[in-house]
Design a protein around this motif. Structure first.
Motif, PDB file in Angstrom:
ATOM      1  N   TRP A   1     -10.430   3.906   2.995  1.00 51.65           N
ATOM      2  CA  TRP A   1     -11.157   3.403   1.838  1.00 51.65           C
ATOM      3  C   TRP A   1     -11.384   1.906   2.013  1.00 51.65           C
ATOM      4  O   TRP A   1     -10.461   1.164   2.317  1.00 51.65           O
ATOM      5  N   ILE A   2     -12.631   1.472   1.792  1.00 51.18           N
ATOM      6  CA  ILE A   2     -12.986   0.063   1.973  1.00 51.18           C
ATOM      7  C   ILE A   2     -12.946  -0.686   0.646  1.00 51.18           C
ATOM      8  O   ILE A   2     -12.405  -1.795   0.545  1.00 51.18           O
ATOM      9  N   GLY A   3     -13.511  -0.073  -0.393  1.00 55.33           N
ATOM     10  CA  GLY A   3     -13.536  -0.737  -1.688  1.00 55.33           C
ATOM     11  C   GLY A   3     -14.462  -0.017  -2.633  1.00 55.33           C
ATOM     12  O   GLY A   3     -15.096   0.979  -2.279  1.00 55.33           O
ATOM     13  N   GLU A   4     -14.535  -0.520  -3.874  1.00 54.33           N
ATOM     14  CA  GLU A   4     -15.341   0.125  -4.897  1.00 54.33           C
ATOM     15  C   GLU A   4     -15.919  -0.881  -5.874  1.00 54.33           C
ATOM     16  O   GLU A   4     -15.465  -2.037  -5.956  1.00 54.33           O
ATOM     17  N   ILE A   5     -16.901  -0.414  -6.647  1.00 52.22           N
ATOM     18  CA  ILE A   5     -17.530  -1.221  -7.680  1.00 52.22           C
ATOM     19  C   ILE A   5     -17.952  -0.298  -8.821  1.00 52.22           C
ATOM     20  O   ILE A   5     -18.194   0.889  -8.609  1.00 52.22           O
ATOM     21  N   ASN A   6     -17.988  -0.833 -10.036  1.00 51.96           N
ATOM     22  CA  ASN A   6     -18.565  -0.070 -11.139  1.00 51.96           C
ATOM     23  C   ASN A   6     -19.902  -0.684 -11.551  1.00 51.96           C
ATOM     24  O   ASN A   6     -20.346  -1.689 -10.986  1.00 51.96           O
TER      25      ASN A   6
ATOM     26  N   ASP B   1       0.827  -1.207   0.000  1.00 54.01           N
ATOM     27  CA  ASP B   1       0.000   0.000   0.000  1.00 54.01           C
ATOM     28  C   ASP B   1       0.863   1.259   0.000  1.00 54.01           C
ATOM     29  O   ASP B   1       1.940   1.280   0.582  1.00 54.01           O
ATOM     30  N   ILE B   2       0.361   2.300  -0.636  1.00 55.08           N
ATOM     31  CA  ILE B   2       1.030   3.590  -0.614  1.00 55.08           C
ATOM     32  C   ILE B   2       0.595   4.316   0.658  1.00 55.08           C
ATOM     33  O   ILE B   2      -0.600   4.488   0.914  1.00 55.08           O
ATOM     34  N   GLN B   3       1.569   4.754   1.450  1.00 59.38           N
ATOM     35  CA  GLN B   3       1.284   5.471   2.693  1.00 59.38           C
ATOM     36  C   GLN B   3       1.339   6.976   2.441  1.00 59.38           C
ATOM     37  O   GLN B   3       2.231   7.457   1.725  1.00 59.38           O
ATOM     38  N   MET B   4       0.401   7.703   3.031  1.00 57.36           N
ATOM     39  CA  MET B   4       0.338   9.155   2.896  1.00 57.36           C
ATOM     40  C   MET B   4       0.553   9.781   4.267  1.00 57.36           C
ATOM     41  O   MET B   4      -0.129   9.406   5.239  1.00 57.36           O
TER      42      MET B   4
ATOM     43  N   ASN C   1      -9.829  -2.839  -0.399  1.00 52.56           N
ATOM     44  CA  ASN C   1      -8.668  -2.582   0.449  1.00 52.56           C
ATOM     45  C   ASN C   1      -8.113  -3.937   0.909  1.00 52.56           C
ATOM     46  O   ASN C   1      -8.847  -4.739   1.477  1.00 52.56           O
ATOM     47  N   PRO C   2      -6.822  -4.175   0.666  1.00 52.10           N
ATOM     48  CA  PRO C   2      -6.260  -5.480   1.044  1.00 52.10           C
ATOM     49  C   PRO C   2      -6.463  -5.833   2.511  1.00 52.10           C
ATOM     50  O   PRO C   2      -6.620  -7.018   2.840  1.00 52.10           O
ATOM     51  N   SER C   3      -6.492  -4.827   3.378  1.00 50.65           N
ATOM     52  CA  SER C   3      -6.621  -5.101   4.812  1.00 50.65           C
ATOM     53  C   SER C   3      -8.019  -5.576   5.192  1.00 50.65           C
ATOM     54  O   SER C   3      -8.215  -6.122   6.278  1.00 50.65           O
ATOM     55  N   LEU C   4      -9.003  -5.380   4.313  1.00 53.62           N
ATOM     56  CA  LEU C   4     -10.389  -5.763   4.605  1.00 53.62           C
ATOM     57  C   LEU C   4     -10.935  -6.783   3.617  1.00 53.62           C
ATOM     58  O   LEU C   4     -12.054  -7.289   3.789  1.00 53.62           O
ATOM     59  N   LYS C   5     -10.152  -7.111   2.619  1.00 55.16           N
ATOM     60  CA  LYS C   5     -10.641  -7.886   1.476  1.00 55.16           C
ATOM     61  C   LYS C   5     -11.324  -9.196   1.863  1.00 55.16           C
ATOM     62  O   LYS C   5     -12.312  -9.593   1.257  1.00 55.16           O
TER      63      LYS C   5
ATOM     64  N   SER D   1      -5.823   0.693  -4.779  1.00 55.59           N
ATOM     65  CA  SER D   1      -6.110   0.755  -3.348  1.00 55.59           C
ATOM     66  C   SER D   1      -5.863   2.184  -2.902  1.00 55.59           C
ATOM     67  O   SER D   1      -4.729   2.624  -2.820  1.00 55.59           O
ATOM     68  N   ARG D   2      -6.924   2.909  -2.690  1.00 51.87           N
ATOM     69  CA  ARG D   2      -6.831   4.321  -2.356  1.00 51.87           C
ATOM     70  C   ARG D   2      -6.453   4.502  -0.898  1.00 51.87           C
ATOM     71  O   ARG D   2      -6.940   3.758  -0.037  1.00 51.87           O
ATOM     72  N   THR D   3      -5.638   5.502  -0.576  1.00 56.84           N
ATOM     73  CA  THR D   3      -5.281   5.782   0.818  1.00 56.84           C
ATOM     74  C   THR D   3      -5.331   7.276   1.094  1.00 56.84           C
ATOM     75  O   THR D   3      -5.067   8.096   0.209  1.00 56.84           O
ATOM     76  N   PHE D   4      -5.659   7.575   2.354  1.00 54.23           N
ATOM     77  CA  PHE D   4      -5.760   8.954   2.824  1.00 54.23           C
ATOM     78  C   PHE D   4      -4.617   9.263   3.790  1.00 54.23           C
ATOM     79  O   PHE D   4      -4.097   8.359   4.463  1.00 54.23           O
ATOM     80  N   GLY D   5      -4.278  10.551   3.882  1.00 54.96           N
ATOM     81  CA  GLY D   5      -3.422  11.000   4.961  1.00 54.96           C
ATOM     82  C   GLY D   5      -4.201  10.992   6.271  1.00 54.96           C
ATOM     83  O   GLY D   5      -5.421  10.801   6.280  1.00 54.96           O
TER      84      GLY D   5
END
Lengths: 107, 120
Positions: free
Chosen positions: B47-52, A1-4, B60-64, A95-99
């Motif tokens: 962020w948890i995840g998304e769909i189209n 994951d990219i950390q902000m 999110n890998p931590s919650l997948k 995988s989106r990340t926030f600060g």
């Protein structure tokens, strides 16, 4: 994951001050960065996207700059309505990340 | 003007499954990515995840392992299920729209948020 990582965590300022918030990414994200403002009990509000593009309806005192790993949000002249928490967010990867947020409080 | 309105149970017991739905008003699901994001009390955004609209998902890998996001285009809605809830999942949950169709992007429209508390 990219950390902000945002700095500072808290900022005390007065109305009329120029305010700058920094966001650093753990790896290059090109210009795929957004800034949000959040007030207590409300959803975040998009201010800036693609590092420097102002979202429609957002006052021009807000500006963003940077690319790669270092970015800044600047408020040119702080107004009473601007006391809030600000978040950066990367969307370079799926995988989106926030600060962690920067709280701007009244000095 | 597109609006998101979300609903679901606000109080769960440990090990139960969270179920939230977000409806899109004033626009179509088609073309955009739709996300779920959460915020524990006094903390930052995750962020948890998304769909189209076609059902393609990213999590999110931590919650997948615990998350399922689905879409119902006939109702212009998308939903979140998060199983095996614990106190650490207590948060305000938001739905949100990616601002540019077809790409992972910033979130320009958000739901009102749902406070979810996990307690025995």
């Amino acid at each position: 994951d990219i950390q902000m990582t945002q700095s500072p965590s808290t900022l005390s300022a007065s109305v009329g001050d120029r305010v700058t918030i920094t966001c650093r990414a753990s790896q290059s994200i090109s210009s795929w960065l957004a800034w949000y403002q959040q007030k207590p009990g409300k959803a975040p509000n998009l201010l800036i996207y693609k590092a420097s593009s102002l979202e429609s309806g957002v006052p021009s005192r807000f500006s963003g700059s940077g690319s790669g790993t270092e970015f800044t949000l600047t408020i040119s002249s702080l107004q009473p309505d601007d006391f809030a928490t600000y978040y950066c967010q990367q969307y370079n990867s799926y995988s989106r990340t926030f600060g962690q947020g920067t709280r701007v409080e009244i000095k | 003007q597109v609006q998101l309105r979300q609903w679901g149970a606000g109080l769960l017991k440990p090990s139960e499954t969270l179920s939230l739905t977000c409806a899109v008003y004033g626009g179509s699901l088609s073309g955009y990515y739709w996300s779920w994001i959460r915020q524990p009390p006094g903390k930052g955004l995750e962020w948890i995840g998304e769909i189209n609209h076609s059902g393609s998902t990213s999590y999110n890998p931590s919650l997948k392992s615990r998350v399922t996001i689905s879409v119902d285009t006939s109702k212009n809605q998308f939903s979140l299920k998060l199983n095996s809830m614990t106190a650490a999942d207590t948060a305000v949950y938001y739905c949100a729209r990616g601002r540019i169709p077809g790409y992972p992007t910033a979130f320009d429209i958000w739901g009102q948020g749902t406070m979810v508390t996990v307690s025995s």
